[in-house]
Design a protein around this motif. Structure first.
Motif, PDB file in Angstrom:
ATOM      1  N   GLN A  30       0.828  -1.209   0.000  1.00 13.10           N
ATOM      2  CA  GLN A  30       0.000   0.000   0.000  1.00 13.10           C
ATOM      3  C   GLN A  30       0.862   1.259   0.000  1.00 13.10           C
ATOM      4  OE1 GLN A  30      -2.568  -0.459   3.410  1.00 13.10           O
ATOM      5  NE2 GLN A  30      -3.753  -2.099   2.447  1.00 13.10           N
ATOM      6  N   ALA A  31       1.945   1.228   0.765  1.00 14.66           N
ATOM      7  CA  ALA A  31       2.843   2.388   0.815  1.00 14.66           C
ATOM      8  C   ALA A  31       3.511   2.605  -0.539  1.00 14.66           C
ATOM      9  CB  ALA A  31       3.891   2.206   1.910  1.00 14.66           C
ATOM     10  N   LEU A  32       3.919   1.528  -1.198  1.00 14.64           N
ATOM     11  CA  LEU A  32       4.505   1.644  -2.537  1.00 14.64           C
ATOM     12  C   LEU A  32       3.485   2.215  -3.506  1.00 14.64           C
ATOM     13  CD1 LEU A  32       6.662   1.224  -4.694  1.00 14.64           C
ATOM     14  CD2 LEU A  32       5.920  -1.169  -4.849  1.00 14.64           C
ATOM     15  N   GLU A  33       2.274   1.709  -3.482  1.00 12.56           N
ATOM     16  CA  GLU A  33       1.229   2.224  -4.372  1.00 12.56           C
ATOM     17  C   GLU A  33       0.999   3.711  -4.115  1.00 12.56           C
ATOM     18  OE1 GLU A  33      -1.360   2.609  -7.367  1.00 12.56           O
ATOM     19  OE2 GLU A  33      -0.075   0.876  -6.986  1.00 12.56           O
ATOM     20  N   ASN A  34       0.999   4.123  -2.858  1.00 12.82           N
ATOM     21  CA  ASN A  34       0.837   5.534  -2.513  1.00 12.82           C
ATOM     22  C   ASN A  34       1.981   6.365  -3.089  1.00 12.82           C
ATOM     23  OD1 ASN A  34       1.507   7.743  -0.106  1.00 12.82           O
ATOM     24  ND2 ASN A  34      -0.640   7.652  -0.750  1.00 12.82           N
ATOM     25  N   ALA A  35       3.217   5.858  -3.015  1.00  9.23           N
ATOM     26  CA  ALA A  35       4.373   6.566  -3.566  1.00  9.23           C
ATOM     27  C   ALA A  35       4.276   6.670  -5.090  1.00  9.23           C
ATOM     28  CB  ALA A  35       5.671   5.863  -3.168  1.00  9.23           C
ATOM     29  N   LEU A  36       3.842   5.594  -5.740  1.00  8.51           N
ATOM     30  CA  LEU A  36       3.694   5.613  -7.198  1.00  8.51           C
ATOM     31  C   LEU A  36       2.629   6.621  -7.629  1.00  8.51           C
ATOM     32  CD1 LEU A  36       3.914   1.774  -7.899  1.00  8.51           C
ATOM     33  CD2 LEU A  36       5.703   3.499  -8.255  1.00  8.51           C
ATOM     34  N   GLN A  37       1.545   6.701  -6.874  1.00  9.28           N
ATOM     35  CA  GLN A  37       0.498   7.675  -7.172  1.00  9.28           C
ATOM     36  C   GLN A  37       1.010   9.100  -6.980  1.00  9.28           C
ATOM     37  OE1 GLN A  37      -2.819   6.559  -4.695  1.00  9.28           O
ATOM     38  NE2 GLN A  37      -3.220   4.695  -5.865  1.00  9.28           N
ATOM     39  N   GLU A  38       1.802   9.312  -5.942  1.00  5.14           N
ATOM     40  CA  GLU A  38       2.380  10.636  -5.701  1.00  5.14           C
ATOM     41  C   GLU A  38       3.304  11.034  -6.852  1.00  5.14           C
ATOM     42  OE1 GLU A  38       3.121  14.257  -3.651  1.00  5.14           O
ATOM     43  OE2 GLU A  38       1.519  12.786  -3.528  1.00  5.14           O
ATOM     44  N   ALA A  39       4.106  10.091  -7.337  1.00  2.57           N
ATOM     45  CA  ALA A  39       4.991  10.367  -8.472  1.00  2.57           C
ATOM     46  C   ALA A  39       4.165  10.749  -9.699  1.00  2.57           C
ATOM     47  CB  ALA A  39       5.873   9.153  -8.761  1.00  2.57           C
ATOM     48  N   GLU A  40       3.082  10.027  -9.930  1.00  2.00           N
ATOM     49  CA  GLU A  40       2.221  10.340 -11.069  1.00  2.00           C
ATOM     50  C   GLU A  40       1.636  11.743 -10.935  1.00  2.00           C
ATOM     51  OE1 GLU A  40      -1.790   8.636 -13.255  1.00  2.00           O
ATOM     52  OE2 GLU A  40      -0.600   7.272 -12.018  1.00  2.00           O
ATOM     53  N   ARG A  41       1.174  12.102  -9.726  1.00  3.06           N
ATOM     54  CA  ARG A  41       0.622  13.446  -9.499  1.00  3.06           C
ATOM     55  C   ARG A  41       1.661  14.526  -9.785  1.00  3.06           C
ATOM     56  NH1 ARG A  41      -2.227  10.796  -5.418  1.00  3.06           N
ATOM     57  NH2 ARG A  41      -0.630  11.094  -3.848  1.00  3.06           N
ATOM     58  N   LYS A  42       2.919  14.224  -9.478  1.00  6.77           N
ATOM     59  CA  LYS A  42       3.982  15.211  -9.668  1.00  6.77           C
ATOM     60  C   LYS A  42       4.580  15.154 -11.074  1.00  6.77           C
ATOM     61  CE  LYS A  42       5.111  15.871  -4.862  1.00  6.77           C
ATOM     62  NZ  LYS A  42       4.661  17.241  -4.708  1.00  6.77           N
ATOM     63  N   GLU A  45       8.748  10.019 -13.301  1.00 10.28           N
ATOM     64  CA  GLU A  45       8.835   8.564 -13.426  1.00 10.28           C
ATOM     65  C   GLU A  45       9.308   7.971 -12.109  1.00 10.28           C
ATOM     66  OE1 GLU A  45       8.475   6.088 -15.932  1.00 10.28           O
ATOM     67  OE2 GLU A  45       7.288   7.677 -16.851  1.00 10.28           O
ATOM     68  N   ALA A  46       8.624   6.939 -11.638  1.00 13.93           N
ATOM     69  CA  ALA A  46       9.003   6.274 -10.389  1.00 13.93           C
ATOM     70  C   ALA A  46       9.697   4.957 -10.699  1.00 13.93           C
ATOM     71  CB  ALA A  46       7.764   6.010  -9.546  1.00 13.93           C
ATOM     72  N   ASP A  47      10.688   4.618  -9.898  1.00 12.67           N
ATOM     73  CA  ASP A  47      11.383   3.340 -10.031  1.00 12.67           C
ATOM     74  C   ASP A  47      11.036   2.485  -8.817  1.00 12.67           C
ATOM     75  OD1 ASP A  47      13.054   1.193 -10.349  1.00 12.67           O
ATOM     76  OD2 ASP A  47      14.894   2.378 -10.532  1.00 12.67           O
ATOM     77  N   ALA A  48      10.028   1.619  -8.972  1.00 10.60           N
ATOM     78  CA  ALA A  48       9.559   0.780  -7.864  1.00 10.60           C
ATOM     79  C   ALA A  48      10.646  -0.148  -7.346  1.00 10.60           C
ATOM     80  CB  ALA A  48       8.336  -0.027  -8.296  1.00 10.60           C
TER      81      ALA A  48
END
Length: 97
Positions: A30-42, A45-48
């Protein structure tokens, strides 16, 4: 070389299950998904694959969790991000930015 930075994602859960590794795994997801969503909002590109997880509690942390984290187990996920504006993003303290 592409500009890089870092972002946080968060998940909040039941403190009575803090020793349950399977439950913590769910919170990490869930925390990773939250970080990926934050990257998308900003718009970066996120590197999981760079995800680093920390279990944070009120007693062992200088972070103020606010109302959403009070009395709960908190999992923080830090990821690296790249792209335009990423160099301005720093996962520090409780905030991104």
């Amino acid at each position: 070389m592409a500009a890089e930075g870092t972002l946080f994602g968060w998940a909040f859960g039941d403190p009575g299950r803090e020793a349950d590794e399977a439950y913590l795994g769910t919170l990490r997801g869930q925390a990773l998904e939250n970080a990926l969503q934050e990257a998308e909002r900003k718009g970066v590109e996120a590197d999981a694959a760079t995800a680093v997880y920390t279990v944070v509690d009120d007693d062992g942390s200088l972070l103020n969790h606010g109302e959403s984290g009070r009395g709960r187990v908190v999992v923080r996920c830090t990821i690296r991000v790249s792209g335009p504006g990423a160099a301005d993003l720093h996962a520090e303290g409780p905030m991104n930015g």
